[in-house]
Scaffold this motif. Structure first.
Motif, mmCIF file in Angstrom:
data_model
loop_
_atom_site.group_PDB
_atom_site.id
_atom_site.type_symbol
_atom_site.label_atom_id
_atom_site.label_comp_id
_atom_site.label_asym_id
_atom_site.label_seq_id
_atom_site.Cartn_x
_atom_site.Cartn_y
_atom_site.Cartn_z
ATOM 1 N N CYS A 13 0.711 -1.242 0.023
ATOM 2 C CA CYS A 13 0.196 0.124 -0.010
ATOM 3 C C CYS A 13 0.781 1.304 -0.054
ATOM 4 N N LEU A 14 2.066 1.150 0.846
ATOM 5 C CA LEU A 14 2.638 2.280 0.833
ATOM 6 C C LEU A 14 3.495 2.689 -0.595
ATOM 7 N N SER A 20 1.955 6.340 -7.231
ATOM 8 C CA SER A 20 0.878 7.261 -7.559
ATOM 9 C C SER A 20 1.007 8.670 -7.573
ATOM 10 N N LYS A 21 2.013 9.141 -6.608
ATOM 11 C CA LYS A 21 2.478 10.425 -6.530
ATOM 12 C C LYS A 21 3.631 10.795 -7.144
ATOM 13 N N GLN A 63 -5.573 6.507 -9.497
ATOM 14 C CA GLN A 63 -4.164 6.557 -9.656
ATOM 15 C C GLN A 63 -3.679 5.434 -8.868
ATOM 16 N N PHE A 64 -4.161 5.225 -7.625
ATOM 17 C CA PHE A 64 -3.860 4.310 -6.625
ATOM 18 C C PHE A 64 -4.038 3.042 -7.038
ATOM 19 N N TYR A 65 -5.116 2.836 -7.564
ATOM 20 C CA TYR A 65 -5.517 1.545 -8.283
ATOM 21 C C TYR A 65 -4.299 1.109 -9.270
ATOM 22 N N GLY A 66 -4.253 1.713 -10.201
ATOM 23 C CA GLY A 66 -3.159 1.689 -11.322
ATOM 24 C C GLY A 66 -1.905 1.480 -10.764
ATOM 25 N N TYR A 70 0.190 -2.125 -11.159
ATOM 26 C CA TYR A 70 1.584 -2.286 -11.877
ATOM 27 C C TYR A 70 2.591 -3.031 -10.794
ATOM 28 N N LEU A 71 2.292 -2.797 -9.383
ATOM 29 C CA LEU A 71 3.430 -3.398 -8.501
ATOM 30 C C LEU A 71 2.900 -4.764 -8.459
#
Length: 82
Positions: A13-14, A20-21, A63-66, A70-71
């Motif tokens: 999550c981090l 995403s930032k 953005q977070f979901y993308g 990706y990860l």
């Protein structure tokens, strides 16, 4: 004095929040039994980690979901980071 040039976390999550930032993932590390997400250390990164840990960071959900997708893809594709 030891200055760390990278920042590592095992938190999916981090790492998703950081990506995403706009901070790129540099590498996937391997600290058995977990993988680590490696970023270049900077004051911007330190600020983002503090925002995340203090629950004050805001992010657009897509953005977070993308970043999360990706990860997960990088983890399943034998540590390949694009």
């Amino acid at each position: 004095m030891n200055i760390k040039i990278t920042y590592e976390t095992t938190s999916l999550c981090l790492a998703s929040f950081i990506i995403s930032k706009g901070i790129p993932l540099e590498n996937l590390g391997d600290k058995f039994p977990k993988k680590t997400f490696v970023f270049n250390n900077s004051s911007e990164l330190t600020n983002l980690v503090e925002q995340f840990q203090s629950l004050s960071g805001l992010i657009e959900p897509q953005q977070f979901y993308g970043a999360l997708r990706y990860l997960k893809s990088a983890l399943h594709n034998k540590n390949e980071v694009d």
